[in-house]
Design an enzyme around this catalytic site. Structure first.
Site, PDB file in Angstrom:
ATOM      1  CG  ASP A   1      43.417  31.032  45.472  1.00  0.00           C
ATOM      2  OD1 ASP A   1      43.737  31.773  46.420  1.00  0.00           O
ATOM      3  OD2 ASP A   1      42.329  30.423  45.423  1.00  0.00           O
ATOM      4  CB  SER A   2      40.855  32.870  41.918  1.00  0.00           C
ATOM      5  OG  SER A   2      39.718  33.246  41.179  1.00  0.00           O
TER       6      SER A   2
END
Length: 741
Positions: free
Chosen positions: A427-428
């Site tokens: 994520d991210s």
């Protein structure tokens, strides 16, 4: 909901209330009545200017979508946020109209509410004007202004000077589903309280304790919270954010999270020796590539990982793996009973790279949802604790992630994995590392993973402006000044050390914390009592106060030109923003969106999940790039949720469903023998019920597509707009061997 109906309802309720309070209303609350009238008139003025702008965007923003079934891009997000703000104003206006004659009506409080949303609407109007500039200057279908001068530079200057506190007080998180607003408010209160005590103690526990004492005043006074939030996000360095984001990894909080999360048989922290090894080439198994241990910046060192498995599988309790285990504060990392059954090795392995802006957090921060995934999928998960910036900038994290991936391929027998199928997930910042690890695997010629699942990935680390990045002006989790500091640290532009804090004795710490507690308790109680009893005290400064007039001063030559007669509110202190133009940002292994077609061809199927997020345009444009070179790609958009929704997955039904979307994509990677069809998405059923529909309590979640936007605005605003109905069909894990049918 029809845009014309929204504006018509807004004009009607504002005009009705303005007429009532102009006629006298309650004489005892004359000052507050005057503030209400001025706010209502100013809201109408902003709305009349915004109506044609929004209609203009509605006519063209479909040109920037990834797919007709997935109408999502930064222009749509901006319009959605404006509509959400208008709906909140409509609801608040109707509440005032229904209760203004009551003896319990608090005119000052309601004036503060209307002034806060009026300020927010003013700033949103400025953002839409900036988006119009982007629309005019960008090439057709492109969401990024690919130049760090000109418009991108203007956006940085505007952000540095524009007032942002209004988005972090009463209006905090108004654009998101109401289920997570209390969580966002708690984070904001904790942040400003932590910032007030930052660098006062050597001990992180001392900072956290003092923060607890001082948080009360920020809970009671939202304007104070907004002002302090703006100050902190504009001026504190990356080391502050590293410290704050790592609070969840303190022993007390991590133990609490561990007790409330899924219980797994294996949760082992590993320290893998940095030894070079050979790995067969994908095109010719007789040849091999040498995988050297990471060495950039901090030299050769062990690579830290975490193995999580809901079931104990063969090899996971081997002596070889036990020799690599590292202690975590004395905790036992392998939870086994004497009669624990050892299952055969799984045909599937999930390798995870955590988010945290390249500067903070570890696998431990993401443990709760990883444990849940291990149970839902029935597969072992290897999460990599790569080295963090600014101490270890690019390309150290990428080197370690690639080494860990190759090590897992070579040592699959230690992980409870047969070596058959492997998926990368992150994520991210972790999403960025998933993609760049695949690009590095292609460069070395070794085996590719079978697929990638990237949640709200950062695919472009330059300072290029885009419409979704305008949301950083109001995003409580990803303000632009914070984002830029994290990216600068990853590029090696931030200092690696911070100033030493003053040492404080334990006794003086207790004495001072007690004094702070008593002081802030008195101040908080006083504020609360005055807000109830003092009709002349507004929670926010009136719209005609000298402070506001100062913020409305004429623009200087450094600001872009807005339409005649309009100027956004300005902050009292500018953000310390620098336009970073490091060549590192344009390295394809740093910003995969800038990679040439030759580097994108041959990547595995990539599944992207994103939200109402400043990174949305990164996802949309990267998906377009992959599709343009015939690479398998899917794009899912979850509605009304912020950046980082995976870390919030245990807090609400909406975030849990969004996390399940990622689980479904991972399951698809493991179970499909052929790459999924590009742009194939589940269409969710949705109905809209008009302006006068009954109020509802829950927010909407839309996965895979976004209908013409009607934001989830909470129990309050639902009375103004009705409730969306969304049906979601969940997949159950019915396969005893893991991953599901």
């Amino acid at each position: 909901m029809d845009t014309k109906a929204v504006f018509a309802a807004l004009y009607s309720v504002c005009e009705e209330n303005a007429t009532f309070f102009s006629a006298g209303g309650k004489v005892s609350q004359a000052d507050s009545a005057k503030r209400l009238v001025e706010s209502m008139k100013l809201i109408q003025e902003h709305a009349r200017s915004l109506e044609p702008v929004i209609s203009g965007f509605a006519a063209i923003y479909h040109h920037f979508d990834f797919d007709p079934l997935i109408p999502a891009n930064g222009y749509r997000s901006l319009v959605k946020v404006v509509r959400c703000c208008l709906l909140h104003i409509i609801h608040k206006g109707r509440y005032i109209a229904a209760n203004r004659r009551s003896i319990f009506f608090r005119a000052a409080h309601n004036a503060g509410e209307m002034e806060a949303y009026c300020s927010a609407l003013c700033q949103l109007r400025a953002l839409l004007y900036l988006a119009q500039r982007m629309l005019h200057d960008n090439s057709h279908g492109n969401l990024f202004f690919q130049d760090e001068s000109g418009l991108s530079e203007s956006f940085i200057r505007e952000y540095a000077s524009m007032h942002k506190g209004c988005f972090y007080g009463r209006c905090l998180g108004f654009q998101f589903t109401p289920a997570i607003r209390p969580c966002l408010q708690t984070i904001a209160i904790g942040l400003v309280a932590f910032g007030e005590n930052y660098k006062r103690h050597q001990s992180g526990i001392g900072v956290a304790a003092s923060s607890f004492f001082t948080s009360g005043k920020y809970a009671i006074d939202p304007e104070l919270r907004g002002t302090e939030f703006e100050r902190i996000t504009q001026n504190l360095d990356v080391h502050f954010w590293k410290t704050f984001w790592n609070i969840t990894e303190t022993e007390v909080l991590s133990s609490l999270a561990s007790m409330t999360s899924t219980q797994v048989k294996v949760n082992r922290a590993l320290s893998v020796p940095p030894v070079a090894f050979d790995l067969p080439l994908a095109a010719n198994h007789r040849a091999s590539a040498t995988i050297a241990p990471p060495s950039a910046h901090i030299g050769i060192a062990p690579i830290q990982m975490r193995l999580i498995s809901y079931d104990l599988r063969e090899g996971q309790d081997s002596e070889t793996l036990l020799s690599m285990s590292r202690s975590e504060g004395g905790a036992i990392s392998l939870s086994l009973g004497l009669k624990t059954k050892r299952l055969p090795s799984s045909p599937f392995l999930l390798i995870h790279f955590h988010g945290g802006g390249f500067v903070a957090q570890t696998s431990k921060s993401h443990e709760p949802y990883l444990k849940s995934w291990s149970q839902d999928l029935g597969v072992p998960i290897l999460s990599v604790d790569y080295s963090l910036a600014p101490e270890a900038p690019f390309p150290r994290a990428l080197e370690e992630c690639f080494y860990a991936y190759c090590w897992a391929l070579r040592n699959h027998h230690l992980l409870g994995w047969t070596g058959e199928k492997v998926c990368l997930a992150g994520d991210s910042a972790g999403g960025n590392l998933c993609v760049t690890t695949c690009m590095r695997a292609a460069a070395f010629g070794v085996r590719m993973p079978d697929g990638v699942v990237a949640a709200y990935p950062a695919t472009l680390l330059t300072a290029y402006a885009s419409p979704s990045r305008l949301l950083t002006l109001m995003d409580p989790l990803l303000p632009l000044s914070v984002l830029s500091r994290c990216l600068s640290a990853y590029a090696g532009s931030e200092p690696q050390t911070e100033k030493q804090v003053e040492r404080v004795s334990t006794l003086s710490l207790v004495k001072r914390d007690t004094a702070l507690f008593l002081r802030d308790f008195r101040q908080g109680a006083s504020n609360w009592i005055h807000s109830l009893l003092d009709s002349n005290r507004g929670s926010a400064a009136p719209s005609t106060a000298p402070e506001t007039r100062r913020r409305l001063s004429p623009p200087s030559s450094s600001h872009m030109e807005f339409p005649l007669g309009f100027e956004p509110l300005r902050s009292d202190q500018f953000a310390e923003m620098k336009l970073q133009s490091s060549p590192v940002f344009k390295d394809p292994f740093c910003s995969p969106l800038l990679a040439p077609d030759s580097m994108l061809k041959g990547l595995p199927p990539i599944h992207i999940a994103c939200a109402l997020d400043p990174m949305l345009d990164d996802s949309v444009m990267f998906a377009k790039r992959l599709r343009s070179v015939d690479q398998p790609v899917t794009l899912c958009v979850v509605d009304d949720l912020p950046h980082g929704f995976l870390s919030l997955s245990q807090l609400s039904k909406e975030t849990k469903e969004a996390a399940n979307v990622c689980v479904e994509r991972i399951r698809a990677v493991f179970l499909q023998d052929t790459p999924p069809e590009p742009r194939k998405h589940r269409k969710l059923e949705r109905t809209d019920r008009g302006v006068s529909a009954p109020s509802g309590e829950r927010g909407s979640l839309l996965v895979g597509s976004i209908e013409e936007e009607e934001p989830a605005v909470g129990r309050e605003a639902k009375s103004a707009v009705g409730e969306d109905s969304v049906s979601v069909t969940a997949q159950n894990n019915t396969d005893a061997g893991g991953v599901g049918a």
